[in-house]
Design a protein around this motif. Structure first.
Motif, PDB file in Angstrom:
ATOM      1  N   ALA A 163      11.759  36.939  26.026  1.00  0.00           N
ATOM      2  CA  ALA A 163      13.030  36.382  25.567  1.00  0.00           C
ATOM      3  C   ALA A 163      13.127  34.898  25.902  1.00  0.00           C
ATOM      4  O   ALA A 163      13.627  34.098  25.100  1.00  0.00           O
ATOM      5  N   TYR A 164      12.621  34.499  27.069  1.00  0.00           N
ATOM      6  CA  TYR A 164      12.630  33.093  27.456  1.00  0.00           C
ATOM      7  C   TYR A 164      11.746  32.275  26.526  1.00  0.00           C
ATOM      8  O   TYR A 164      12.127  31.179  26.104  1.00  0.00           O
ATOM      9  N   ARG A 165      10.567  32.798  26.194  1.00  0.00           N
ATOM     10  CA  ARG A 165       9.662  32.082  25.275  1.00  0.00           C
ATOM     11  C   ARG A 165      10.288  31.910  23.899  1.00  0.00           C
ATOM     12  O   ARG A 165      10.146  30.866  23.267  1.00  0.00           O
ATOM     13  N   GLN A 166      11.005  32.936  23.430  1.00  0.00           N
ATOM     14  CA  GLN A 166      11.646  32.849  22.123  1.00  0.00           C
ATOM     15  C   GLN A 166      12.775  31.816  22.130  1.00  0.00           C
ATOM     16  O   GLN A 166      12.936  31.066  21.158  1.00  0.00           O
ATOM     17  N   ARG A 167      13.528  31.738  23.222  1.00  0.00           N
ATOM     18  CA  ARG A 167      14.595  30.732  23.305  1.00  0.00           C
ATOM     19  C   ARG A 167      14.028  29.335  23.338  1.00  0.00           C
ATOM     20  O   ARG A 167      14.566  28.410  22.739  1.00  0.00           O
ATOM     21  N   GLU A 168      12.931  29.137  24.090  1.00  0.00           N
ATOM     22  CA  GLU A 168      12.292  27.812  24.179  1.00  0.00           C
ATOM     23  C   GLU A 168      11.712  27.409  22.822  1.00  0.00           C
ATOM     24  O   GLU A 168      11.768  26.260  22.443  1.00  0.00           O
ATOM     25  N   ALA A 169      11.152  28.377  22.087  1.00  0.00           N
ATOM     26  CA  ALA A 169      10.595  28.084  20.772  1.00  0.00           C
ATOM     27  C   ALA A 169      11.707  27.732  19.793  1.00  0.00           C
ATOM     28  O   ALA A 169      11.536  26.866  18.923  1.00  0.00           O
ATOM     29  N   ALA A 170      12.869  28.372  19.922  1.00  0.00           N
ATOM     30  CA  ALA A 170      13.984  28.106  19.020  1.00  0.00           C
ATOM     31  C   ALA A 170      14.587  26.727  19.304  1.00  0.00           C
ATOM     32  O   ALA A 170      15.115  26.080  18.405  1.00  0.00           O
ATOM     33  N   LYS A 171      14.513  26.246  20.531  1.00  0.00           N
ATOM     34  CA  LYS A 171      15.051  24.926  20.868  1.00  0.00           C
ATOM     35  C   LYS A 171      14.220  23.809  20.275  1.00  0.00           C
ATOM     36  O   LYS A 171      14.720  22.748  19.947  1.00  0.00           O
TER      37      LYS A 171
END
Length: 172
Positions: A163-171
């Motif tokens: 979930a953290y990786r997906q949030r960082e990718a979305a930013k």
């Protein structure tokens, strides 16, 4: 010397009863001043100013109400309170709704059976009991339990990292 010390105490005790005052007499006693046991003469009591004021107030208020016209200051003052009826109705409705919601919540919580599942935060929770009065060799084997919770913890860590990786990718 000891005889001199003992001398003032008996003297003070002998003087003390003579200094006492006579007992008080109160007006509510059933005896007259001579103590003969006869009741005092009864005294007539009036109703007082408050009673007569109330008696005069009842017909006076009826006369004021009866002969009061539509444009009087008294009627205008009383009619100014009409807005309070709506305000109190709104408050009562809100209060009733809150009480009903609280009752529904209470019935919901009291009607549910409690969960017997306790999530372990760390495996040593199972061994926190007293080691005394436990026969030798009767400790539980917790290897399977420890492995289960280590596996569950690793899966939760992996989900959190994803979930953290997906949030960082979305930013980006």
């Amino acid at each position: 010397m000891s005889a001199l010390r003992r001398l003032p105490a008996p003297t003070a005790r002998a003087i003390r009863p003579t200094l006492r005052s006579s007992p008080r007499r109160y007006a509510h006693d059933a005896h007259d001043a001579h103590g003969s046991g006869h009741l005092a003469a009864e005294e007539n009591e009036s109703f007082g100013k408050g009673f007569y004021f109330t008696l005069a107030l009842i017909p006076t208020s009826w006369v004021l109400y009866k002969f009061n016209d539509e444009d009087s200051a008294l009627r205008k003052y009383i009619s100014s309170w009409d807005g309070l009826k709506e305000q109190w109705a709104d408050r009562n409705k809100l209060h009733t709704d809150l009480i009903e919601q609280a009752a529904a919540d209470r019935h919901l919580f009291l009607g549910q059976k409690g969960s017997r599942h306790v999530e372990l935060k760390y495996p040593e929770m199972l061994n926190q009991g007293s080691p005394y009065n436990v026969p030798a060799g009767h400790y539980a084997n917790l290897d399977k339990v420890i492995e289960h919770y280590k596996k569950q913890n690793a899966e939760e860590d992996e989900r959190a990292m994803e979930a953290y990786r997906q949030r960082e990718a979305a930013k980006k």
